[in-house]
Design a protein around this motif. Sequence first.
Motif: not given
Lengths: 254, 325, 307
Positions: B47-55, B59-61, B68-75, B253-257
């Motif tokens: 939860v916390m790890i995905y929390g960082i990515a979602a955070l 921030f940008i969204c 961004s629909f490609g944020h998982a790329a960074f993960v 990426s979709g899940e992060l959104i």
Amino acid sequence: MAEPVPNPVLRIENLRKSFGGLVVTDGVSLDINAGELHAVIGPNGAGKTTLINQISGTLEPSSGAIYLNGDDITALPPNRRAERGLARSFQITSVLPRFSALENVALAVQARSGSSYQFIGRADRESALNDAAMQALTEVSLDSRADILAAHLSHGEKRALELAIALAMQPKLLLLDEPMAGTGPKESERLIVVLQRLKGRFAMMLVEHDMNAVFALADRISVLTYGRILASGAPAAVRADPAVMTAYLGEELE
Amino acid sequence: MSLAVTSTSRGRHYEALPVAIFLVLALAPLAAAFGAETYLLGLFTRVMIYGIAALALDFICGYGGLVSFGHAAFVGIGAYTAGIFSAHGITDMAITLPVALLVSALFAWLTGTVCLRTKSVYFIMITLAFGQMIYFVAGSLSPYGGDDGMTLKLRSTLFGFPVLQNDRALYYAVLVFLLASYLLCRAIVASRFGRVFRGARDNPTRMATIGYDVFRYQRVAYVIAGCLGGLSGFLLANATEFVSPSFMSWQRSGELIIMVLFGGIGTLHGAIVGAAAFLLLEDMLGGITENWKLIFGPMLVLIVLFARGGLLGLTQSLWERLRRG
Amino acid sequence: MSLTLLIVQTLNGLQFGVLLFLIAAGLTLVFGVMDFINLAHGVQYMLGAYLAVMFYALTGNFLIALVLALAAALLLGLLLEFTVFRHLYDRDHLEQVIATFGIILFLNQGVKVVWGAAPLSLPIPDMFAGTIVLSPGILYPIWRLMIIGAGLAVALILYLLVSRTRVGMLVRAGATHARIVSALGIDIRRLFMIVFGFGTMLAAFAGVMIAPILSVEPGMGDSVLILAFVVIVIGGIGSMRGAFIAALLIGLVDTLGRSFSIDILRLIMPPSPARTVGPAIASMLIYVLMALVLYFRPAGLFPAKGR
């Protein structure tokens, strides 16, 4: 006619803009001198907003040149022109709806004072920014509405806010695109008073349909029709010009 | 963007929520000791790890209007940096973490240069495409497991010490990173930079005519979000001791959104709540049926159609309705 | 890197490009006219393939299966339009993305439940099975040529429809001035339904045509969808001509890149790293192409006017 001054704040040379086959700006040249308020009038579709967009840099001219304080700015993007002292208001109100009136103006101040690549420290608590912003708001009599979200301001207040944003940029040249558009007679009067107060501090180009405002404020008037300057000169001269009378002013001025 | 909640004029009662969230996260391991500790610890770490990515995405969204629909790329980039180093026997995070952040930043800078020249739907599609690119590239790395991914030999060490070896130590390390990321994002949002970034969301033309080069500010923000995404991936690789292209699939990426949306866009702490809600829901529904997506898919549709403002928005409006009687 | 291989792979690239066009055409139509970003367009392609497999199993006749599959796909598409998509047209893009993402999750899983997770296949119709000799020594599967032919025919029909008919005129006008079209008193809702149904059929048609040479499996629409996005981004959103050219470009670059990247890299590096790096570079090519196009032309190759 005003005496030509060696180095005008704005000089436009033979500006042309066409969209496909449609020529919207057709060889416009004009100067605006320091402290001068130069009104550009003309019927709808004459190309006034297109002209302002080219000067402020949101639209690229097809040919011709634009000089600000003697420097060629024709190829600069809007933000670089702003850095050089060019401010504008929009015909259709363009503010930041989710920011307070104060923050709208503070952002303009911020652009002029120090780097904006600061990632810590609360910007909304920087008193230097807020004080300057408040001063600009006071000049347009909007200080009592400083904390209201821009989205919640009345139309006339938004027009005034646009002006305050422009003021906060400490411009050398201010382009005003129909600042009275959509305002009631009372608000128009108020804006005229504000503009009168500002006159002389910097060069201004005023595009406006409200002839009361134009003749109350302008030092010089250029009449634009079909993308060309039909006549240019002191208000009295323009008013008397028969070509202008027939082309545009006829009915409104008896 | 009608979904984005006003960020400048949040009420004070919101302040209690972030504090509560971090308190719960800090105390969760103690409670977990009474239950299925490994399971709960693992779940909350995720939860916390995905929390960082979602955070980062929020921030940008939410503050920049950049969907961004490609944020998982960074993960994925962060995870693969840890994985590839580990495959070569380098596990010290004094080396690997900065590199992971650097690579993420580089990728964000390059792709941002292209994406940010475009707007709205173009931006969505292009970020999606670049995300897919990285996904395929990872799948083609046959020395590093190709499509199947690879297991890490060892969790990251710090100056030679196996500081993350213990699950609880890992948990608290992740919590610290999450807290730091959260505080960083909050500070940035309120800062001079953040104000320009938020202004660009509202009205880029206005910002340009005031004198801001909107593109550059957005790119810096995009790089920051990319780095945080990379951090999340780096931690994910450590937590799962495994990396695979699936970390950066477009569904991720979709899940992060969705996480951001669940928590309510433009609140930052909401992203953490959203990550928790999503992962718990996934776990719960997954426990009921292996075809949980049959339930989850329509749920998303219903949420979009009927619950604007995310879960926090929903609970907030319910709360207000209750208080008014 | 023989000439024969080059010719065969060029044809494969064309075939892939044509397939992408069929999908991208519907996507760009729908987006251009309704400003609606439909992620679920890819699952509609997948549904086309599955429905064809099912109807083929029932009837044993490819043509009948094709017609039934298209009709069923259209019905399902309109059902979705009616129940969900219709309510999303005036929402922002983020909401559209999330809701259609939900549809994808549902349908991908649903297909798994109904037809199983294992890949299915559809036989090539007897008439078009086998290969033909293009020139001495070059054999090419007839079915792939059929796909190319069908795709080009659809492109032509689309061109005629959009440029010569009343609906086409509205579509063109809608792509640039949606509000004006609706202000003219045109029943925009009906226009949307026609356009959407048409896009759905195109995607389903692509699915049916590709089913005989690709395994039919859950999720098969996802990666194609993203490629279709790349196509319309390169071509210019809302531009049919742009979609056509970009689709062929992407099809060729991707196919040729994958076939020859290792060979080309071996010219400049030893075989072993070439075998590692080659596929990675090949998988990046089209995205790099996209990046380059966008860097120089942010609105794509053929931006629809007025956007």
